[in-house]
Scaffold this motif. Structure first.
Motif, short mmCIF file in Angstrom:
data_model
loop_
_atom_site.label_atom_id
_atom_site.label_comp_id
_atom_site.label_asym_id
_atom_site.label_seq_id
_atom_site.Cartn_x
_atom_site.Cartn_y
_atom_site.Cartn_z
N LEU A 121 -26.09 52.73 -21.42
CA LEU A 121 -26.56 54.11 -21.21
C LEU A 121 -26.19 54.97 -22.41
O LEU A 121 -26.98 55.80 -22.87
CB LEU A 121 -25.95 54.69 -19.93
N LEU A 122 -24.97 54.75 -22.93
CA LEU A 122 -24.54 55.54 -24.09
C LEU A 122 -25.46 55.28 -25.29
O LEU A 122 -25.91 56.24 -25.94
CB LEU A 122 -23.08 55.18 -24.44
N GLU A 123 -25.76 54.02 -25.57
CA GLU A 123 -26.66 53.72 -26.71
C GLU A 123 -28.03 54.38 -26.55
O GLU A 123 -28.59 54.88 -27.53
CB GLU A 123 -26.86 52.21 -26.84
N THR A 124 -28.54 54.40 -25.31
CA THR A 124 -29.88 54.99 -25.14
C THR A 124 -29.85 56.48 -25.52
O THR A 124 -30.85 57.01 -26.01
CB THR A 124 -30.44 54.85 -23.71
N MET A 125 -28.71 57.14 -25.31
CA MET A 125 -28.65 58.56 -25.64
C MET A 125 -28.17 58.79 -27.08
O MET A 125 -28.43 59.85 -27.64
CB MET A 125 -27.78 59.31 -24.64
N GLN A 126 -27.50 57.81 -27.69
CA GLN A 126 -27.26 57.92 -29.14
C GLN A 126 -28.63 57.90 -29.83
O GLN A 126 -28.84 58.55 -30.84
CB GLN A 126 -26.39 56.76 -29.63
N ILE A 127 -29.55 57.15 -29.26
CA ILE A 127 -30.93 57.12 -29.78
C ILE A 127 -31.66 58.37 -29.27
O ILE A 127 -32.04 59.23 -30.05
CB ILE A 127 -31.62 55.81 -29.35
N GLY A 128 -31.85 58.46 -27.97
CA GLY A 128 -32.48 59.64 -27.35
C GLY A 128 -33.86 59.94 -27.90
O GLY A 128 -34.48 59.10 -28.58
N THR A 129 -34.37 61.13 -27.60
CA THR A 129 -35.72 61.48 -28.04
C THR A 129 -35.82 61.45 -29.56
O THR A 129 -36.83 60.97 -30.11
CB THR A 129 -36.12 62.86 -27.50
N ALA A 130 -34.78 61.94 -30.25
CA ALA A 130 -34.85 61.97 -31.72
C ALA A 130 -34.97 60.56 -32.28
O ALA A 130 -35.80 60.29 -33.16
CB ALA A 130 -33.62 62.68 -32.29
N GLY A 131 -34.13 59.66 -31.77
CA GLY A 131 -34.16 58.28 -32.28
C GLY A 131 -35.44 57.56 -31.90
O GLY A 131 -36.00 56.78 -32.67
N PHE A 132 -35.91 57.84 -30.69
CA PHE A 132 -37.17 57.27 -30.23
C PHE A 132 -38.30 57.75 -31.15
O PHE A 132 -39.19 56.99 -31.53
CB PHE A 132 -37.42 57.70 -28.78
#
Ligand SMILES: NC(=O)c1ccc[n+]([C@@H]2O[C@H](COP(=O)([O-])OP(=O)(O)OC[C@H]3O[C@@H](n4cnc5c(N)ncnc54)[C@H](OP(=O)(O)O)[C@@H]3O)[C@@H](O)[C@H]2O)c1
Length: 338
Positions: A124-135
């Motif tokens: 879950l943490l990695e998905t938000m380190q990425i988040g919309t900006a990383g996506f």
């Protein structure tokens, strides 16, 4: 947990034309109706959240409001068969955090069509380190590759390079073997950009070049632009013959002062990138890459470019982002709260 259970959320209130932020207690019953109730573990701060948190009515029409276009957490209750209590999920964009209470609260309730099962093996943490900006950075890179861009064709320019989208785009492109030139307004962050793998760093004026020229010396095989305005115009004018320019942001300006000459004399392609309304099938495709072959490429970079804050630190960090003083990705940790 029932409808009277309270939770903490950052709330932005409009008072006599100015906007105040405070962490407040809400009840689950205060959330809008929806298929899936999610206990948010992590959110992240994106530029759009900073706009929503400061009263930008182009993003959020009605206040009081809880921003947060990103949320990753665990399903607390679901009225649809696709999701069950305990599932790890993420929810990004659509109306989340714009006019629907967002990820800066410990709970959100949203339509099932906005929810994605957490792509394994990401945490879950990695998905938000990425988040919309990383996506969005991943979408930019994926589109450059889909347009045929290859490292041997020449250097790639990334603008707004220390930002959330920019820093992830730099890291990913460098790991994929591209020679990345970063554009930044932050002299103090050149080392950071080189650590992400950039081979050259330009200041903003160097990226703009001669503003009155219709064309500039051909330099970039590809461009990932996050800022718009004169910097994007300079990048298009300096793109190589048949160069590909992807544009996703307007951190500098929504204007684009250009002539048609780069397009009709050099065959430049200008491609727009949107994550907000990006269909679920496309989201899954991009997340599969981020969770698959791109995950090892980004592992070290994600640690280097992200910081973790809690709800009480968020308001001040919003101000820093609006003042252009943040760098990389900012994860909001809601696990420590009630
Ligand atoms: N299309 C979409 O779906 C989508 C999705 C996500 C984000 N976006 C957009 O992409 C942009 C970047 O988002 P983000 O979350 O990465 O924001 P961010 O973390 O705040 O990064 C923006 C970066 O832009 C640069 N910048 C800021 N003000 C500038 C100015 N006046 N002139 C030139 N450069 C400036 C700064 O980088 P340096 O200091 O390094 O120059 C800053 O760090 C925003 O406009 C956002 O709305 C669009």
């Amino acid at each position: 947990m029932n409808d009277q259970t309270t939770f903490r959320a950052l709330v932005v209130r409009e008072e006599n034309g100015s906007f105040q932020r405070a962490v407040e207690e809400h009840r689950i019953a205060d959330l809008p109706p929806g298929d899936v109730l999610i206990r948010v573990h992590f959110s992240s701060l994106n530029y759009k959240d900073a706009l929503s948190a400061s009263g930008n009515k182009g993003v959020t029409k009605k206040y009081p409001h809880t921003p947060g276009i990103d949320a990753a957490g665990v399903v607390a209750a679901s009225s649809v068969p696709q999701f069950s209590a305990g599932d790890e999920v993420l929810c990004m964009c659509y109306d989340l955090g714009m006019n629907t209470p967002g990820g800066f609260g410990e709970y959100i309730r949203v339509p099932a069509a906005w929810v994605l099962a957490k792509p394994e093996p990401l945490s879950l943490l990695e998905t938000m380190q990425i988040g919309t900006a990383g996506f969005t950075a991943a979408q930019c890179v994926d589109r450059l590759l889909a347009c045929g861009l290859r490292p041997e064709q020449g250097p790639v320019l990334v603008t707004g390079a220390t930002g959330g989208v920019g820093s992830l785009a730099c890291a990913l492109l460098a790991k994929l073997g591209f020679a990345v030139t970063a554009v930044t307004g932050k002299e103090s962050e050149h080392d950071f950009l080189r650590q992400l793998g950039c081979t050259a760093v330009l200041n903003r004026q160097q990226a703009i070049g001669r503003a009155s020229a219709a064309l500039l010396r051909e330099r970039w095989a590809g461009v990932a632009d996050t800022v718009g305005g004169e910097i994007l115009a300079g990048a298009v004018k300096a793109a190589q013959y048949n160069g590909i320019v992807v544009c996703c942001g307007n951190a500098a300006s929504g204007e684009l002062p250009l002539t048609v000459y780069p397009f009709i004399l050099r065959g430049i392609s200008l491609v727009g990138i949107d994550s907000a309304e990006c269909p679920l099938a496309r989201r899954k495709e991009v997340w599969e890459k981020l969770a698959g072959s791109w995950r090892p490429l980004l592992h070290d970079a994600l640690a280097a470019l992200s910081v973790r804050i809690n709800l009480s630190q968020l308001s001040q960090t919003v101000d820093e982002m609006l003042a252009g003083r943040t760098r990389g990705r900012i994860v909001v940790d809601l696990t420590g709260e009630k």
